[in-house]
Write a protein that holds these residues in place. Structure first.
Motif, PDB file in Angstrom:
ATOM      1  N   ASP A 147      39.307 -14.370 -16.252  1.00  0.00           N
ATOM      2  CA  ASP A 147      40.395 -13.908 -15.393  1.00  0.00           C
ATOM      3  C   ASP A 147      40.937 -15.046 -14.529  1.00  0.00           C
ATOM      4  N   ASP A 148      40.029 -15.879 -14.011  1.00  0.00           N
ATOM      5  CA  ASP A 148      40.444 -17.027 -13.203  1.00  0.00           C
ATOM      6  C   ASP A 148      41.365 -17.944 -14.001  1.00  0.00           C
ATOM      7  N   LEU A 149      40.914 -18.301 -15.199  1.00  0.00           N
ATOM      8  CA  LEU A 149      41.689 -19.228 -16.029  1.00  0.00           C
ATOM      9  C   LEU A 149      43.074 -18.666 -16.340  1.00  0.00           C
ATOM     10  N   ALA A 150      43.122 -17.372 -16.629  1.00  0.00           N
ATOM     11  CA  ALA A 150      44.415 -16.744 -16.915  1.00  0.00           C
ATOM     12  C   ALA A 150      45.308 -16.757 -15.673  1.00  0.00           C
ATOM     13  N   ARG A 151      44.728 -16.464 -14.521  1.00  0.00           N
ATOM     14  CA  ARG A 151      45.514 -16.451 -13.279  1.00  0.00           C
ATOM     15  C   ARG A 151      46.023 -17.850 -12.943  1.00  0.00           C
ATOM     16  N   TRP A 152      45.235 -18.865 -13.280  1.00  0.00           N
ATOM     17  CA  TRP A 152      45.654 -20.245 -13.024  1.00  0.00           C
ATOM     18  C   TRP A 152      46.695 -20.732 -14.029  1.00  0.00           C
TER      19      TRP A 152
END
Length: 296
Positions: A147-152
């Motif tokens: 989720d972090d990578l997608a949000r970034w």
């Protein structure tokens, strides 16, 4: 020190946080409001034998990142897993995944563990770029990292350790070996850069630009790509065989090889283009756009 209790706020420890990948990830988590602590060998923090303060931070960590060389990561994984809480996420950023996966199996049971490999220079930034992801062990922490990578803004491609290494041998090791071979051949031919620039075609200009990028980069990075991936030798051997096939298809029958004809060379082009599959037209269009912007 106390572990984080605020909802959503994590305690993140980045071993190797002074490096490019470690810095990129640390900066992103700081931007999210997480508490980030950096451990790095240049400041005396050896993740293989952490001191009391480093060990305390690891025990409280929600996420621990191993942004370190492979030999360090392999030597540290047992110690790290014995210190981390069962729910804490362990992240490795290695360019080769299979050896870490095997080492991790020797220290099971363990908590969520994910391998990430940014398929770009960290200085280019995450948005729109591909990050290869290998989920060694599933868990909520692994899901949150995705989720972090997608949000970034990253494009994540989840794969297995074996498939990652096999693909990277073609995508990175073979590509870099091809470009370095091009430069080495130019050196052997003794051509002058100013002379070639006068008549440079778009393909030559593009290859020269990639050669400049690689030869101007850190040697240890590009050596690691060739040396560490267990599938890289097969990729280089395939490149060597391919050059021999090109020579054979062009031979004139004067002792340099089997006589080649137009049909043989057409077959060579078909074989070379086959790996592009249904993406051939898209790549051709991309090449046209790139060449439109090239000025030798």
């Amino acid at each position: 020190m106390t572990a984080s209790t605020a909802p959503g706020v994590r305690s993140v420890v980045v071993a190797g946080g002074a490096g490019a990948v470690g810095t990129m990830l640390a900066d992103r988590w700081r931007g999210d409001g997480d508490r980030v602590h950096v451990l790095d060998a240049i400041t005396g923090d050896d993740i293989r034998s952490p001191g009391p303060e480093a060990t305390a931070r690891m025990r409280e960590a929600d996420v621990l990142v191993l942004a370190v060389p492979e030999d360090v990561a392999l030597a540290a994984v047992g110690t790290v897993r014995s210190v981390l809480r069962p729910t804490a996420l362990l992240v490795e950023t290695l360019s080769v995944k299979t050896r870490f996966s095997a080492a991790l199996a020797d220290v099971e049971p363990g908590g969520p563990t994910v391998g990430v490999n940014p398929m770009f220079a960290p200085s280019l930034g995450l948005p729109g770029r591909v990050v290869a992801v290998v989920v060694h062990h599933h868990g909520p922490g692994a899901d949150r990292l995705l989720d972090d990578l997608a949000r970034w803004g990253a494009r994540t491609e989840v794969t297995t350790a074996e498939r990652h290494d096999r693909l990277c041998a073609s995508i990175q090791a073979l590509t870099h070996a091809t470009i370095l071979s091009f430069g080495t051949a130019l050196a052997d031919l003794g051509v002058d850069a100013d002379d070639t620039a006068l008549l440079a075609t778009p393909p030559f200009t593009a290859m020269s630009a990639m050669l400049a990028r690689i030869t101007g980069g850190p040697p240890e990075v590009y050596r690691d790509i060739q040396e560490s991936n267990p599938c890289a030798p097969a990729a280089r051997e395939a490149l060597s065989r391919a050059v021999s096939r090109v020579s054979a298809a062009c031979a004139d029958g004067t002792g340099t090889g089997t006589h080649g004809d137009a049909g043989e060379f057409a077959a060579l082009l078909a074989r070379a283009g086959a790996p592009l599959g249904t993406r051939a037209n898209g790549y051709a269009a991309l090449c046209a756009r790139l060449f439109d912007g090239l000025v030798p």
